[in-house]
Design a protein around this motif. Structure first.
Motif, PDB file in Angstrom:
ATOM      1  N   ALA A   1       3.315  34.838   1.271  1.00 26.75           N
ATOM      2  CA  ALA A   1       3.449  33.396   1.476  1.00 26.75           C
ATOM      3  C   ALA A   1       3.022  32.584   0.260  1.00 26.75           C
ATOM      4  CB  ALA A   1       2.631  32.966   2.693  1.00 26.75           C
ATOM      5  N   LYS A   2       2.446  33.220  -0.750  1.00 26.97           N
ATOM      6  CA  LYS A   2       1.999  32.483  -1.929  1.00 26.97           C
ATOM      7  C   LYS A   2       3.172  31.718  -2.557  1.00 26.97           C
ATOM      8  CE  LYS A   2      -0.645  34.395  -4.986  1.00 26.97           C
ATOM      9  NZ  LYS A   2      -1.222  35.387  -5.937  1.00 26.97           N
ATOM     10  N   GLY A   3       2.948  30.441  -2.808  1.00 25.60           N
ATOM     11  CA  GLY A   3       3.969  29.622  -3.437  1.00 25.60           C
ATOM     12  C   GLY A   3       5.004  29.055  -2.500  1.00 25.60           C
ATOM     13  N   MET A   4       4.938  29.399  -1.206  1.00 21.94           N
ATOM     14  CA  MET A   4       5.889  28.864  -0.227  1.00 21.94           C
ATOM     15  C   MET A   4       5.267  27.664   0.482  1.00 21.94           C
ATOM     16  SD  MET A   4       7.259  32.363   1.574  1.00 21.94           S
ATOM     17  CE  MET A   4       8.427  31.461   2.588  1.00 21.94           C
TER      18      MET A   4
ATOM     19  N   ASN B   1      13.969  25.606   0.957  1.00 22.21           N
ATOM     20  CA  ASN B   1      14.488  24.302   0.528  1.00 22.21           C
ATOM     21  C   ASN B   1      13.701  23.127   1.108  1.00 22.21           C
ATOM     22  OD1 ASN B   1      15.320  24.820   3.131  1.00 22.21           O
ATOM     23  ND2 ASN B   1      17.324  23.853   2.912  1.00 22.21           N
ATOM     24  N   VAL B   2      12.623  23.406   1.845  1.00 27.33           N
ATOM     25  CA  VAL B   2      11.810  22.346   2.444  1.00 27.33           C
ATOM     26  C   VAL B   2      10.605  22.086   1.557  1.00 27.33           C
ATOM     27  CG1 VAL B   2      10.438  21.671   4.451  1.00 27.33           C
ATOM     28  CG2 VAL B   2      12.541  22.973   4.765  1.00 27.33           C
ATOM     29  N   THR B   3      10.288  20.796   1.338  1.00 31.64           N
ATOM     30  CA  THR B   3       9.124  20.423   0.546  1.00 31.64           C
ATOM     31  C   THR B   3       8.237  19.497   1.375  1.00 31.64           C
ATOM     32  OG1 THR B   3      10.286  18.533  -0.424  1.00 31.64           O
ATOM     33  CG2 THR B   3      10.337  20.611  -1.659  1.00 31.64           C
ATOM     34  N   PRO B   4       6.929  19.483   1.093  1.00 29.78           N
ATOM     35  CA  PRO B   4       6.040  18.638   1.890  1.00 29.78           C
ATOM     36  C   PRO B   4       6.363  17.160   1.727  1.00 29.78           C
ATOM     37  CG  PRO B   4       4.875  19.586   0.012  1.00 29.78           C
ATOM     38  CD  PRO B   4       6.204  20.242   0.075  1.00 29.78           C
TER      39      PRO B   4
ATOM     40  N   THR C   1       9.327  15.305  -4.334  1.00 29.50           N
ATOM     41  CA  THR C   1       9.978  16.061  -5.399  1.00 29.50           C
ATOM     42  C   THR C   1       8.911  16.860  -6.149  1.00 29.50           C
ATOM     43  OG1 THR C   1       9.692  14.312  -7.042  1.00 29.50           O
ATOM     44  CG2 THR C   1      11.680  14.216  -5.653  1.00 29.50           C
ATOM     45  N   PRO C   2       9.305  17.904  -6.888  1.00 32.18           N
ATOM     46  CA  PRO C   2       8.324  18.647  -7.684  1.00 32.18           C
ATOM     47  C   PRO C   2       7.567  17.757  -8.669  1.00 32.18           C
ATOM     48  CG  PRO C   2      10.378  19.866  -7.528  1.00 32.18           C
ATOM     49  CD  PRO C   2      10.643  18.521  -6.924  1.00 32.18           C
ATOM     50  N   GLU C   3       8.208  16.685  -9.138  1.00 29.97           N
ATOM     51  CA  GLU C   3       7.533  15.761 -10.046  1.00 29.97           C
ATOM     52  C   GLU C   3       6.453  14.963  -9.318  1.00 29.97           C
ATOM     53  OE1 GLU C   3      11.110  17.226 -11.600  1.00 29.97           O
ATOM     54  OE2 GLU C   3      10.890  15.992  -9.774  1.00 29.97           O
ATOM     55  N   GLN C   4       6.744  14.612  -8.050  1.00 33.70           N
ATOM     56  CA  GLN C   4       5.766  13.863  -7.264  1.00 33.70           C
ATOM     57  C   GLN C   4       4.616  14.741  -6.779  1.00 33.70           C
ATOM     58  OE1 GLN C   4       8.769  12.476  -4.444  1.00 33.70           O
ATOM     59  NE2 GLN C   4       8.236  10.349  -4.934  1.00 33.70           N
TER      60      GLN C   4
END
Length: 221
Positions: free
Chosen positions: A87-90, A140-143, A147-150
């Motif tokens: 699960a690391k990185g997920m 494909n889900v992010t918290p 965005t990765p920048e945010q």
């Protein structure tokens, strides 16, 4: 054990420590120290240390299409540590107790704790013995749709020790938040650890003493 348990692939109910309502779903896998449940939408990984009761559901059975699990290989025995490593990185959700469900990324796995990076709490050190369940999300889900920048995944600002006890001792003298700040008496300066008793100086300057075994998480503000 996976091929022998009579409730495997059945719709079941779980009672786990710290949660008043049962968890329901299809029992997908059962290892020596963890089980996997699918609730129709998500996979839940539940360490068996917190399992109080497992039973066939008394509710109507639900026909559900269970997708492929996100990471473990079906020909390998599932284990708590393997689940954490995979699960690391997920992006994941973890549940500790009460209403303490937090979202973020698992970044490091040590002997008896792991580090979970959250956009709300930043780097949280979590005792392995206090995680109630983990829900990994699809890639494909992010918290919070950040965005990765945010929400860049940052390394922990804390130098990690091998054990939870050693890690807390490294934080003596620091202002810390225990158990996500659920109780104001668990926020303050970590003064000492002596024979499994933690001394914390709270906002009022009073000393509060907490047994080490009851500390679920610690993070810095």
């Amino acid at each position: 054990m996976k091929n022998r348990h009579p409730l495997l692939d059945q719709y079941v109910e779980l009672d786990i420590s710290g949660k008043t309502m049962p968890i329901r779903g299809k029992l997908i896998d059962l290892g020596q120290d963890i089980l996997v449940l699918h609730n129709g939408n998500q996979f839940l990984y539940v360490p068996l240390i917190h399992l109080q009761q497992l039973r066939l559901s008394v509710h109507d059975k639900q026909d559900m299409d269970v997708p492929e699990t996100l990471f473990e290989h079906q020909n390998e025995l599932i284990s708590y540590r393997k689940v954490l490593m995979n699960a690391k990185g997920m992006f994941s959700e973890m549940y500790i107790a009460g209403n303490q469900s937090i979202h973020g990324y698992l970044t490091s796995v040590m002997n008896d704790f792991f580090v979970f990076y959250s956009p709300v709490y930043h780097s949280v050190i979590v005792s392995l013995s206090h995680l109630k369940y983990l829900i990994p999300y699809n890639p494909n889900v992010t918290p919070y749709t950040l965005t990765p920048e945010q929400f860049p995944l940052k390394p922990s600002p804390i130098t990690l020790a091998r054990t939870f006890d050693q890690q807390l001792r490294k934080l003596i003298g620091e202002f810390v938040i225990l158990d996500l700040g659920e109780n104001p008496n668990k926020i303050g300066v970590l003064k000492s650890i002596d024979q499994n008793i933690i001394e914390l100086s709270t906002a009022s300057g009073n000393a509060v003493y907490i047994h080490f075994d009851h500390v679920k998480t610690v993070h810095l503000p």
